[in-house]
Design an enzyme around this catalytic site. Structure first.
Site, PDB file in Angstrom:
ATOM      1  CD  GLU A 172      -3.149  -3.234 -11.301  1.00 54.24           C
ATOM      2  OE1 GLU A 172      -2.418  -2.314 -11.182  1.00 54.24           O
ATOM      3  OE2 GLU A 172      -3.383  -3.987 -10.496  1.00 54.24           O
TER       4      GLU A 172
ATOM      5  CD  GLU B 219      -4.246   1.263  -7.543  1.00 51.58           C
ATOM      6  OE1 GLU B 219      -4.347   0.229  -7.797  1.00 51.58           O
ATOM      7  OE2 GLU B 219      -4.728   2.247  -8.272  1.00 51.58           O
TER       8      GLU B 219
END
Length: 255
Positions: free
Chosen positions: A109, A129
């Site tokens: 990110e 994730e």
């Protein structure tokens, strides 16, 4: 004990280095605060015209340190923690992610939040994730979809599997790949080129690129025209015109 995150400013280039190699540069709340501190310092310092982000060891950044996540008493406390990706997006200067190794979760990110991404051939990028029972929360899905399209983004966020550097290049997730030894040299070359340009124009170009993603076409073009007018009124723009007429290199002052 060395600092887990360092900032240097030299030759108009700021370099933020994640320096926790024994943990694949996984981010802690303390590192998130250091990230905010670094961003505030860079934004306030006219000597810093462009930023390189990179890591030490085998990783760019492996995202949040999983062992730290149980410190939050409730999911709402976790939701409202200081966010290192938000810190990076508060950066006003152009940014380059020099992805030296693993860029996982929040590390990906942060790379996606940079304006330019280049990677070592050995780098691997992932949104893992889902393998732990949740999804990214620092802009993962939106940033990936903008960068590589919804199908490729779905492949990454729904499988959690890593993407090698050559695949990332083919998808447009990174702009270039280099040998590991050449990565910082190439990142510095790009940074030096950007640092030599008119700083206000470089910063408004960054704003304009963000607007291109977030506005309808007509509004984005109008916004671009407004930003162009702001740049045109600067001393640097006058210097650029004078340098062109005099056939010399311009000397931009960020004014």
């Amino acid at each position: 004990m060395s600092a887990p995150l360092t900032l240097t400013i030299e030759n108009r280039i700021a370099t933020i280095t994640y320096n926790r190699p024994e943990k694949l540069n996984a981010m802690t709340p303390e590192m998130a605060q250091l990230m905010w501190d670094a961003v505030h310092k860079i934004n306030a310092d006219d000597a810093a015209r462009v930023v390189i982000l990179t890591g030490t060891g085998k990783a760019f950044c492996a995202g949040s340190d999983i062992s730290d996540l149980d410190r939050y008493a409730t999911p709402w406390d976790f939701r409202n923690r200081p966010e290192y990706c938000d810190a990076l997006r508060a950066l006003q200067k152009p940014s380059i992610a020099a992805i030296n190794g693993y860029a996982m979760g929040g590390g990906l990110e942060m790379a996606l939040s940079c304006d330019i991404r280049i990677a070592a051939e050995s780098a691997k990028l992932a949104a893992p994730e889902i393998k732990l029972g949740w999804i990214g929360g620092g802009g993962m899905t939106a940033l990936l979809a903008h960068s590589i399209g919804p199908s490729n983004a779905a492949m990454m966020v729904m499988t959690g599997d890593p993407v090698p550097a050559d695949q990332a290049l083919a998808w447009g997730l990174v702009s270039e790949i280099t040998t590991p030894d050449a990565l910082m040299t190439r990142a510095t070359e790009i940074a030096a080129t950007i640092a030599s340009r008119a700083p206000v124009a470089a910063e408004t170009a960054r704003l304009n690129l963000q607007a291109a993603y977030n506005m309808p076409l007509e509004k984005a073009v109008a916004y671009e025209r407004d930003l162009q007018a702001i740049c045109f009124g600067t001393e640097d723009a006058a210097e650029g015109r004078a340098a062109f007429a005099e056939k010399r290199a311009p000397d931009f002052k960020r004014r």
